[in-house]
Motif scaffolding. Structure first.
Motif, PDB file in Angstrom:
ATOM      1  N   ARG A 123      26.612  54.965  16.720  1.00 26.31           N
ATOM      2  CA  ARG A 123      26.460  55.837  15.542  1.00 26.31           C
ATOM      3  C   ARG A 123      27.568  55.551  14.526  1.00 26.31           C
ATOM      4  NH1 ARG A 123      22.609  56.886  13.674  1.00 26.31           N
ATOM      5  NH2 ARG A 123      23.344  58.737  12.623  1.00 26.31           N
ATOM      6  N   LEU A 124      28.771  55.276  15.013  1.00 26.93           N
ATOM      7  CA  LEU A 124      29.884  54.920  14.130  1.00 26.93           C
ATOM      8  C   LEU A 124      29.568  53.604  13.410  1.00 26.93           C
ATOM      9  CD1 LEU A 124      32.784  55.196  13.024  1.00 26.93           C
ATOM     10  CD2 LEU A 124      33.559  54.022  15.114  1.00 26.93           C
ATOM     11  N   ASN A 125      29.144  52.608  14.170  1.00 29.42           N
ATOM     12  CA  ASN A 125      28.819  51.320  13.557  1.00 29.42           C
ATOM     13  C   ASN A 125      27.651  51.439  12.589  1.00 29.42           C
ATOM     14  OD1 ASN A 125      30.924  49.988  14.714  1.00 29.42           O
ATOM     15  ND2 ASN A 125      29.694  48.713  16.063  1.00 29.42           N
ATOM     16  N   ALA A 126      26.697  52.316  12.906  1.00 31.08           N
ATOM     17  CA  ALA A 126      25.572  52.541  11.989  1.00 31.08           C
ATOM     18  C   ALA A 126      26.098  53.064  10.652  1.00 31.08           C
ATOM     19  CB  ALA A 126      24.580  53.529  12.589  1.00 31.08           C
ATOM     20  N   TRP A 127      27.105  53.935  10.671  1.00 30.88           N
ATOM     21  CA  TRP A 127      27.681  54.447   9.423  1.00 30.88           C
ATOM     22  C   TRP A 127      28.290  53.303   8.617  1.00 30.88           C
ATOM     23  CZ3 TRP A 127      31.904  54.532   6.366  1.00 30.88           C
ATOM     24  CH2 TRP A 127      31.871  55.420   5.295  1.00 30.88           C
ATOM     25  N   TYR A 128      29.065  52.460   9.289  1.00 28.41           N
ATOM     26  CA  TYR A 128      29.697  51.331   8.587  1.00 28.41           C
ATOM     27  C   TYR A 128      28.637  50.435   7.939  1.00 28.41           C
ATOM     28  CZ  TYR A 128      34.151  52.436  10.922  1.00 28.41           C
ATOM     29  OH  TYR A 128      35.306  53.038  11.363  1.00 28.41           O
ATOM     30  N   LEU A 129      27.545  50.188   8.644  1.00 28.06           N
ATOM     31  CA  LEU A 129      26.470  49.347   8.106  1.00 28.06           C
ATOM     32  C   LEU A 129      25.727  50.044   6.965  1.00 28.06           C
ATOM     33  CD1 LEU A 129      25.119  48.006  11.498  1.00 28.06           C
ATOM     34  CD2 LEU A 129      26.089  46.574   9.674  1.00 28.06           C
ATOM     35  N   GLU A 130      25.323  51.307   7.198  1.00 29.72           N
ATOM     36  CA  GLU A 130      24.541  52.037   6.201  1.00 29.72           C
ATOM     37  C   GLU A 130      25.345  52.333   4.932  1.00 29.72           C
ATOM     38  OE1 GLU A 130      22.776  55.512   8.080  1.00 29.72           O
ATOM     39  OE2 GLU A 130      22.298  54.286   9.835  1.00 29.72           O
ATOM     40  N   SER A 131      26.653  52.422   5.061  1.00 27.04           N
ATOM     41  CA  SER A 131      27.500  52.698   3.896  1.00 27.04           C
ATOM     42  C   SER A 131      27.615  51.475   2.989  1.00 27.04           C
ATOM     43  CB  SER A 131      28.905  53.113   4.341  1.00 27.04           C
ATOM     44  OG  SER A 131      29.612  51.994   4.857  1.00 27.04           O
ATOM     45  N   GLY A 132      27.235  50.307   3.511  1.00 26.27           N
ATOM     46  CA  GLY A 132      27.358  49.073   2.739  1.00 26.27           C
ATOM     47  C   GLY A 132      28.729  48.443   2.861  1.00 26.27           C
ATOM     48  N   LEU A 133      29.573  49.015   3.687  1.00 27.10           N
ATOM     49  CA  LEU A 133      30.927  48.500   3.880  1.00 27.10           C
ATOM     50  C   LEU A 133      30.906  47.121   4.529  1.00 27.10           C
ATOM     51  CD1 LEU A 133      33.779  49.716   3.458  1.00 27.10           C
ATOM     52  CD2 LEU A 133      33.728  50.353   5.857  1.00 27.10           C
ATOM     53  N   ARG A 167      29.937  67.595  10.055  1.00 30.80           N
ATOM     54  CA  ARG A 167      29.244  68.513   9.154  1.00 30.80           C
ATOM     55  C   ARG A 167      29.494  69.963   9.536  1.00 30.80           C
ATOM     56  NH1 ARG A 167      23.361  65.631   8.693  1.00 30.80           N
ATOM     57  NH2 ARG A 167      24.083  63.633   7.881  1.00 30.80           N
ATOM     58  N   ALA A 168      29.324  70.849   8.568  1.00 32.89           N
ATOM     59  CA  ALA A 168      29.398  72.299   8.779  1.00 32.89           C
ATOM     60  C   ALA A 168      30.678  72.673   9.524  1.00 32.89           C
ATOM     61  CB  ALA A 168      28.154  72.805   9.500  1.00 32.89           C
ATOM     62  N   ARG A 169      31.815  72.231   8.994  1.00 32.10           N
ATOM     63  CA  ARG A 169      33.109  72.448   9.649  1.00 32.10           C
ATOM     64  C   ARG A 169      33.438  73.922   9.878  1.00 32.10           C
ATOM     65  NH1 ARG A 169      36.836  68.178   9.400  1.00 32.10           N
ATOM     66  NH2 ARG A 169      35.879  66.276   8.640  1.00 32.10           N
ATOM     67  N   MET A 206      19.432  69.243  14.115  1.00 31.94           N
ATOM     68  CA  MET A 206      20.125  68.777  12.917  1.00 31.94           C
ATOM     69  C   MET A 206      19.800  67.298  12.714  1.00 31.94           C
ATOM     70  SD  MET A 206      23.310  69.145  10.675  1.00 31.94           S
ATOM     71  CE  MET A 206      23.569  70.795  10.933  1.00 31.94           C
ATOM     72  N   ASN A 207      19.725  66.902  11.463  1.00 29.40           N
ATOM     73  CA  ASN A 207      19.383  65.541  11.068  1.00 29.40           C
ATOM     74  C   ASN A 207      20.492  64.564  11.476  1.00 29.40           C
ATOM     75  OD1 ASN A 207      18.695  63.216   9.718  1.00 29.40           O
ATOM     76  ND2 ASN A 207      18.155  64.263   7.824  1.00 29.40           N
ATOM     77  N   LEU A 208      20.131  63.514  12.193  1.00 28.91           N
ATOM     78  CA  LEU A 208      21.112  62.521  12.635  1.00 28.91           C
ATOM     79  C   LEU A 208      21.315  61.395  11.632  1.00 28.91           C
ATOM     80  CD1 LEU A 208      20.723  61.950  16.470  1.00 28.91           C
ATOM     81  CD2 LEU A 208      22.778  62.525  15.211  1.00 28.91           C
ATOM     82  N   ASN A 209      20.577  61.406  10.529  1.00 33.49           N
ATOM     83  CA  ASN A 209      20.739  60.344   9.540  1.00 33.49           C
ATOM     84  C   ASN A 209      22.057  60.521   8.789  1.00 33.49           C
ATOM     85  OD1 ASN A 209      18.244  59.248  10.145  1.00 33.49           O
ATOM     86  ND2 ASN A 209      17.194  60.508   8.634  1.00 33.49           N
ATOM     87  N   HIS A 210      22.698  59.405   8.535  1.00 31.49           N
ATOM     88  CA  HIS A 210      23.917  59.449   7.730  1.00 31.49           C
ATOM     89  C   HIS A 210      23.522  59.678   6.277  1.00 31.49           C
ATOM     90  CE1 HIS A 210      26.497  58.406  11.014  1.00 31.49           C
ATOM     91  NE2 HIS A 210      25.813  57.311  11.280  1.00 31.49           N
ATOM     92  N   VAL A 211      24.316  60.457   5.574  1.00 30.37           N
ATOM     93  CA  VAL A 211      24.028  60.813   4.190  1.00 30.37           C
ATOM     94  C   VAL A 211      25.180  60.324   3.312  1.00 30.37           C
ATOM     95  CG1 VAL A 211      23.592  62.740   2.620  1.00 30.37           C
ATOM     96  CG2 VAL A 211      22.777  62.854   4.965  1.00 30.37           C
ATOM     97  N   PHE A 212      24.838  59.772   2.163  1.00 36.81           N
ATOM     98  CA  PHE A 212      25.843  59.242   1.245  1.00 36.81           C
ATOM     99  C   PHE A 212      25.632  59.879  -0.128  1.00 36.81           C
ATOM    100  CE2 PHE A 212      24.988  56.271   4.626  1.00 36.81           C
ATOM    101  CZ  PHE A 212      26.252  55.950   5.074  1.00 36.81           C
TER     102      PHE A 212
END
Length: 187
Positions: free
Chosen positions: A36-46, A21-23, A1-7
């Motif tokens: 990975r959590l911090n990567a989401w915060y950064l990639e989200s632009g937050l 994903r896929a709950r 499965m793709n590990l990239n965060h998607v927005f």
């Protein structure tokens, strides 16, 4: 499965809720490490920069994310809010949020994981009490459980995103139709 965060959901709180994903089937967790959590915060632009996090930050983020997802689902289905989820989200939203600063180079936002989480919680509060509630839809791909804001003309959007779900689903349907036609001509 793709590990990239998607927005693709149209709102940061919805993208945050979609990090599990896929709950309904394979359940794929995106927040497997503090990095990975911090990567989401950064990639989200937050945030522009974030201090390193730890396992407690991941646990807190997952707890708030699950509460947000429950509340998003409750709101989307027109049900009453789950009281426990409401308490979790409101407690997180009361914490100190991200504070942007003005620098000679422009706006810069530095935060801790806790501040970033408080900001996401506040965004969820705004979303769930705002005008976009009637536009919340779940992706039409049965494997996907992302909820997105449908701003399409006539609210006809079916997928969280064409890249992530729409193309895959349409290609599978096309292959199934070709197979059916081929089987029909073979007899």
């Amino acid at each position: 499965m793709n590990l990239n965060h998607v927005f693709v959901c149209g709102h940061p709180a919805l993208d945050f809720a979609a990090t599990l994903r896929a709950r309904r089937s394979t359940r794929f967790e995106m927040f497997v490490t503090p990095d990975r959590l911090n990567a989401w915060y950064l990639e989200s632009g937050l945030v522009d920069t974030i201090t390193p996090g730890d396992e407690d930050d991941v646990r807190a983020a997952v707890t708030v994310r699950e509460a947000a997802y429950r509340l998003i689902t409750d709101r989307r289905l027109g049900e009453e809010f789950d009281r426990e989820a409401l308490a979790v989200l409101n407690t997180a939203a009361r914490e100190l949020p991200v504070t942007p600063q003005l620098t000679p180079a422009g706006r810069h936002t530095e935060a801790t994981p806790a501040q970033a989480l408080a900001t996401v919680a506040r965004q969820a509060v705004e979303l769930l009490s705002g005008p976009d509630v009637p536009l919340l839809k779940e992706c039409g791909n049965p494997e996907c459980t992302r909820v997105y804001i449908d701003r399409s003309r006539g609210m006809r959007r079916q997928w969280c995103g064409m890249e992530s779900c729409g193309n895959k689903y349409k290609a599978a349907a096309y292959r199934a139709r070709k197979k059916t036609v081929a089987a029909g001509t073979a007899s």
